[in-house]
Design an enzyme around this catalytic site. Structure first.
Site, PDB file in Angstrom:
ATOM      1  N   PHE A  60       0.826  -1.206   0.000  1.00 12.93           N
ATOM      2  CA  PHE A  60       0.000   0.000   0.000  1.00 12.93           C
ATOM      3  C   PHE A  60       0.868   1.267   0.000  1.00 12.93           C
ATOM      4  O   PHE A  60       1.852   1.357   0.718  1.00 12.93           O
ATOM      5  CB  PHE A  60      -0.900  -0.012   1.237  1.00 12.93           C
ATOM      6  CG  PHE A  60      -1.816   1.165   1.363  1.00 12.93           C
ATOM      7  CD1 PHE A  60      -2.947   1.262   0.572  1.00 12.93           C
ATOM      8  CD2 PHE A  60      -1.551   2.168   2.276  1.00 12.93           C
ATOM      9  CE1 PHE A  60      -3.806   2.356   0.686  1.00 12.93           C
ATOM     10  CE2 PHE A  60      -2.398   3.261   2.401  1.00 12.93           C
ATOM     11  CZ  PHE A  60      -3.535   3.348   1.610  1.00 12.93           C
ATOM     12  N   ASN A 157      -3.301   2.490  10.282  1.00 11.84           N
ATOM     13  CA  ASN A 157      -4.088   2.876   9.113  1.00 11.84           C
ATOM     14  C   ASN A 157      -4.626   1.577   8.523  1.00 11.84           C
ATOM     15  O   ASN A 157      -4.037   1.008   7.606  1.00 11.84           O
ATOM     16  CB  ASN A 157      -3.242   3.631   8.092  1.00 11.84           C
ATOM     17  CG  ASN A 157      -4.027   3.956   6.834  1.00 11.84           C
ATOM     18  OD1 ASN A 157      -5.253   3.917   6.818  1.00 11.84           O
ATOM     19  ND2 ASN A 157      -3.319   4.266   5.759  1.00 11.84           N
ATOM     20  N   PRO A 158      -5.746   1.072   9.062  1.00 15.14           N
ATOM     21  CA  PRO A 158      -6.250  -0.227   8.619  1.00 15.14           C
ATOM     22  C   PRO A 158      -6.995  -0.114   7.293  1.00 15.14           C
ATOM     23  O   PRO A 158      -7.362   0.998   6.870  1.00 15.14           O
ATOM     24  CB  PRO A 158      -7.215  -0.611   9.747  1.00 15.14           C
ATOM     25  CG  PRO A 158      -7.730   0.693  10.246  1.00 15.14           C
ATOM     26  CD  PRO A 158      -6.588   1.675  10.105  1.00 15.14           C
TER      27      PRO A 158
END
Length: 259
Positions: A60, A157-158
């Site tokens: 990510f 920051n899921p």
């Protein structure tokens, strides 16, 4: 800039053309960009506040919005001497590394399920000279049992995009790992249920949320945490929820369903 190894000002001042090899590389990169490959995957780099982070496909890409999460996390540990910090779902290592850069006295650990993310976060930590331990595993499972009840800050920051929202995302966003994007509030719920017992009394849980998730995540937090706040990003959208483990509130059984 990346292909030539020059700064922005050097690129603007450049008068000579590209050699054939560089021109071919640029052409390929432009074709990939037109097909939706994120720019950061092509340049291999993303700036996160003062940290230049390496980025690779399959991990990510940290966003500017997450910088607000980092600052909100740093704020709550400001009065704590030598805090113990855990970055859950670290990806490139952005949050944990930024905390370590700003707070050299902190003991910082980071976890991620993805072997690729763990490898990249470790590489970023080594390149930046920041002593952050990175472990592979689910949420807080990799932590040593001696840390239970001793952590000053859990920051995360899921994945919080809903399945429905995912279908409407731009192609360049959908080029990133599905599991790092899609999750709704499921991981937030787990972080409250499973993460709170790892916090010391007065320790903080700080998470990023989607712009419409503030009320729901606030309710999850208020079930077990005090001093709960929903904070906005620079665009005025709800982006962060944080709360502290109450000094007096009894702990909920982690296996008992949250609200």
């Amino acid at each position: 800039m990346r292909l030539l190894g020059v700064t922005r000002s050097q690129l603007y001042a450049r008068t000579e053309g590209l050699d054939s090899a560089t021109a071919r590389l640029l052409g390929r990169a432009l074709c990939q960009r037109c097909r939706g490959t994120p720019l950061q995957y092509l340049t291999g780099r993303q700036q996160f506040l003062e940290l230049p982070l390496d980025v690779t496909q399959g991990v990510f890409v940290p966003r500017p919005e997450t910088e607000v999460v980092a600052l909100a996390a740093l704020e709550v540990i400001e009065p704590v001497e030598a805090p113990i910090v855990v970055d859950v779902g670290t990806g490139t290592g952005a949050l944990g590394l930024l905390v370590k850069r700003r707070r050299p006295d902190a003991s910082v650990m980071a976890t991620d399920l993805s072997p690729a993310a763990v490898s990249l976060a470790r590489s970023n930590a080594e390149r930046l000279g920041l002593d952050v331990e990175v472990w592979q595993g689910d949420l807080l499972e990799p932590l040593a049992s001696r840390l239970r009840g001793e952590v000053d800050l859990i920051v995360s920051n899921p994945p919080y995009v809903s399945v429905e929202e995912y279908e409407s995302l731009p192609a360049e966003v959908r080029a990133e790992p599905y599991e790092s994007l899609v999750g709704g509030t499921d991981v937030h719920r787990r972080l409250v249920r499973e993460g709170v017992p790892w916090l010391r009394r007065g320790g903080w849980l700080v998470v990023e949320i989607g712009a419409s998730q503030g009320p729901e995540v606030r309710e999850l937090f208020e079930d077990q945490l005090s001093r709960v706040e929903v904070l906005a990003d620079l665009a005025g959208r709800d982006r962060v929820v944080r709360g502290a483990r109450d000094e007096a509130k009894p702990d909920r059984d982690p296996h008992e369903p949250a609200l």
